[in-house]
Write an enzyme that holds these catalytic residues in place. Structure first.
Site, PDB file in Angstrom:
ATOM      1  N   TYR A 210     -35.362  16.178  -3.003  1.00 67.71           N
ATOM      2  CA  TYR A 210     -35.463  17.604  -3.492  1.00 67.71           C
ATOM      3  C   TYR A 210     -34.457  18.370  -4.431  1.00 67.71           C
ATOM      4  O   TYR A 210     -34.536  18.835  -5.274  1.00 67.71           O
ATOM      5  CB  TYR A 210     -35.740  18.395  -2.124  1.00 67.71           C
ATOM      6  CG  TYR A 210     -35.465  20.031  -2.298  1.00 67.71           C
ATOM      7  CD1 TYR A 210     -36.601  20.690  -2.732  1.00 67.71           C
ATOM      8  CD2 TYR A 210     -34.501  20.539  -2.490  1.00 67.71           C
ATOM      9  CE1 TYR A 210     -36.696  22.091  -3.038  1.00 67.71           C
ATOM     10  CE2 TYR A 210     -34.135  22.204  -2.642  1.00 67.71           C
ATOM     11  CZ  TYR A 210     -35.499  22.818  -2.945  1.00 67.71           C
ATOM     12  OH  TYR A 210     -35.473  24.099  -3.277  1.00 67.71           O
TER      13      TYR A 210
ATOM     14  N   TYR B 144     -40.425  12.669  -0.255  1.00 71.08           N
ATOM     15  CA  TYR B 144     -39.303  13.199  -0.666  1.00 71.08           C
ATOM     16  C   TYR B 144     -38.412  13.832   0.520  1.00 71.08           C
ATOM     17  O   TYR B 144     -39.399  14.312   1.176  1.00 71.08           O
ATOM     18  CB  TYR B 144     -38.706  13.977  -1.919  1.00 71.08           C
ATOM     19  CG  TYR B 144     -39.602  15.347  -1.901  1.00 71.08           C
ATOM     20  CD1 TYR B 144     -38.892  16.336  -1.291  1.00 71.08           C
ATOM     21  CD2 TYR B 144     -41.015  15.477  -2.209  1.00 71.08           C
ATOM     22  CE1 TYR B 144     -39.396  17.767  -1.413  1.00 71.08           C
ATOM     23  CE2 TYR B 144     -41.376  16.897  -2.159  1.00 71.08           C
ATOM     24  CZ  TYR B 144     -40.556  17.895  -1.864  1.00 71.08           C
ATOM     25  OH  TYR B 144     -41.002  19.367  -1.719  1.00 71.08           O
ATOM     26  N   CYS B 145     -37.267  13.733   0.809  1.00 67.64           N
ATOM     27  CA  CYS B 145     -36.559  14.393   1.666  1.00 67.64           C
ATOM     28  C   CYS B 145     -35.591  15.352   0.708  1.00 67.64           C
ATOM     29  O   CYS B 145     -35.635  15.445  -0.254  1.00 67.64           O
ATOM     30  CB  CYS B 145     -35.921  13.887   2.810  1.00 67.64           C
ATOM     31  SG  CYS B 145     -34.584  12.663   1.967  1.00 67.64           S
ATOM     32  N   PHE B 146     -34.350  15.709   1.557  1.00 66.00           N
ATOM     33  CA  PHE B 146     -33.539  16.551   0.724  1.00 66.00           C
ATOM     34  C   PHE B 146     -32.754  15.788  -0.473  1.00 66.00           C
ATOM     35  O   PHE B 146     -32.567  16.122  -1.341  1.00 66.00           O
ATOM     36  CB  PHE B 146     -32.395  17.325   1.599  1.00 66.00           C
ATOM     37  CG  PHE B 146     -31.595  18.256   0.797  1.00 66.00           C
ATOM     38  CD1 PHE B 146     -32.025  19.382   0.482  1.00 66.00           C
ATOM     39  CD2 PHE B 146     -30.285  17.762   0.573  1.00 66.00           C
ATOM     40  CE1 PHE B 146     -31.219  20.524  -0.202  1.00 66.00           C
ATOM     41  CE2 PHE B 146     -29.203  18.877   0.126  1.00 66.00           C
ATOM     42  CZ  PHE B 146     -29.811  20.049  -0.413  1.00 66.00           C
TER      43      PHE B 146
ATOM     44  N   SER C  16     -36.314  10.061   3.809  1.00 65.14           N
ATOM     45  CA  SER C  16     -37.157   9.515   3.087  1.00 65.14           C
ATOM     46  C   SER C  16     -37.493   8.233   3.403  1.00 65.14           C
ATOM     47  O   SER C  16     -38.664   7.547   3.297  1.00 65.14           O
ATOM     48  CB  SER C  16     -36.901   9.546   1.491  1.00 65.14           C
ATOM     49  OG  SER C  16     -36.928  10.857   1.074  1.00 65.14           O
TER      50      SER C  16
END
Length: 434
Positions: A174, A144-146, A152
């Site tokens: 996230y 995952y990223c933000f 991602s």
């Protein structure tokens, strides 16, 4: 250069806005990103194809490994217990892109991002090797990223390009996981049969808590024992967000289990060291949850206090230094560490006691001087004689901690279910059901 709040806010929104650029063939070709090559790896060695997921709570409650592709500064501010940080962008790169976005707009920021990733020879290979190492170790994880956007998808694409493996990402990233957790805490607070375990300072609450079948150890998750001495010989506390996430996940795990036994939680104030309990817990901890009270004689509390805040921390300092210096120097450093950190805490408490009693002593007793003598005796006896601590510890308990406890108990509204010794409370808990 310090990244300002506005730059951070703008940059974290970039991935969700521009995912279409990543998928555009012309854009990929312009910035040297080819489409994934057909895999030569057999399906049996890859394992079954797994889809991207939004089953946030199931992923967390099962302790599924997570690959966090955000920058280190984002990761350190808040992450999840099973996450490991292997970022696509480092902090400096993220800062530059955020500033560029703020000054020159979205297309310039995306162009700069790809330029930064391509300008360092071998960078892509190093990043990919780190990700491959992670997915090899944790083949059933997610990344995952933000927001589940550009970062991602780049990481997912590069992994597939190099290995043929579609390593699934978490939809929404996230932010979606964190939002889901915060929403879920209220469900746990409303449905779990939570019982608070209370008692005066150094009555042995944490010891009793760990005899229970089900419990949430708030002090353990906060890495702090809760009192003014609670940080002695402890590693640093987690970030506020990490602490909140860990507490919520522990509650979620209890809720997802089939047990109907009560979940015991140590009765805490809002603060544990530098951390605060999740806001949703403040009111029910003070007003709603029932309570059992551990009653421990004063002499036993003094024993526990000396053991927990002098003897054990000294051994911790010894253990930490055993491979760094010789035995004699290690002991001297351990004694100095426990003495200095403890006396700093005593000085802070002593200011309050001086206001209560007036002057530089407390009821004619120099508590700081007594602790200093106690440490001299402790060191000269090779850490075997703790008798010099008994009188000042008794004064701290009776004149500082006990009045605060009485004040808080008089304010709380939750029902008191039982009072007793440690053995009596453990026995009572075995037969109690909500």
């Amino acid at each position: 250069m310090q990244l300002d709040r506005r730059s951070i806010r703008h940059f974290v929104s970039v991935p969700s806005i521009f995912i279409s650029f990543l998928l555009c063939n012309n854009f990929q070709q312009s910035y040297c990103f080819s489409t994934p090559k057909p895999s030569t790896t057999s399906p049996s060695s890859i394992g079954p194809h797994r889809e991207d997921s939004s089953n946030y709570l199931d992923i967390l409650v099962s302790d599924t490994p997570l690959l966090d592709t955000r920058s280190p500064i984002e990761y350190n501010k808040g992450s999840f217990p099973t996450s490991v940080n292997h970022p696509l962008l480092n902090d400096k790169q993220r800062e530059l892109i955020g500033t560029c976005y703020n000054k020159h707009g979205q297309e310039a920021a995306i162009s700069l991002g790809y330029e930064l990733l391509n300008q360092e020879v071998g960078l892509k290979e190093l990043l990919v090797q780190a990700w491959i190492g992670h997915i090899t170790k944790y083949p059933n994880g997610y990344l995952y990223c933000f927001r589940g956007g550009l970062r991602s998808h780049i990481v997912q694409e590069w992994i597939q390009e190099a290995t043929g493996i579609h390593y699934p990402l978490i939809i929404g990233g996230y932010k979606a996981i964190r939002t889901s957790l915060l929403d879920d805490l209220q469900v746990s607070l409303n449905t779990l049969p939570i019982v608070l375990l209370g008692g005066r300072t150094c009555s042995g609450k944490t010891i009793a808590l760990k005899h229970m079948k089900r419990y949430v150890d708030l002090e353990g998750l906060a890495n702090h024992r809760g009192s003014a001495f609670g940080g002695i010989a402890q590693d640093s506390q987690p970030s506020q967000i990490d602490f909140e996430n860990a507490v919520i996940i522990e509650c979620l795990k209890h809720r997802k289990s089939s047990s109907t036994r009560p979940v015991f939680v140590e009765d805490e104030g809002h603060r544990i060291g530098k951390l605060t309990l999740p806001i949703a817990m403040h009111a029910p901890m003070a007003n709603d949850f029932p309570l059992v009270v551990l009653e421990t004689p004063l002499e036993e509390r003094i024993d526990i206090c000396i053991e927990e805040y002098v003897t054990k921390p000294y051994q911790t300092y010894l253990e930490a230094g055993k491979d760094i210096t010789d035995d004699t120097d290690n002991k001297k450093q351990a004694h100095a560490s426990i003495r200095n950190t403890s006396l700093d805490s005593v000085r802070r408490i002593n200011k309050g006691l001086q206001k209560k009693w007036g002057g530089t002593t407390n009821q004619g007793f120099d508590i700081l001087g007594a602790f200093e003598k106690g440490f001299l005796l402790f060191e000269s006896s090779n850490a075997s004689d703790t008798s010099g601590f008994r009188k000042p510890v008794q004064l701290l308990l009776e004149d500082y901690y006990d009045p605060m406890y009485d004040y808080q108990m008089n304010k709380r509204k939750g029902e008191v279910l039982f009072r007793g010794s440690m053995d009596e409370i453990i026995e009572w808990a075995e037969h109690y059901s909500d």
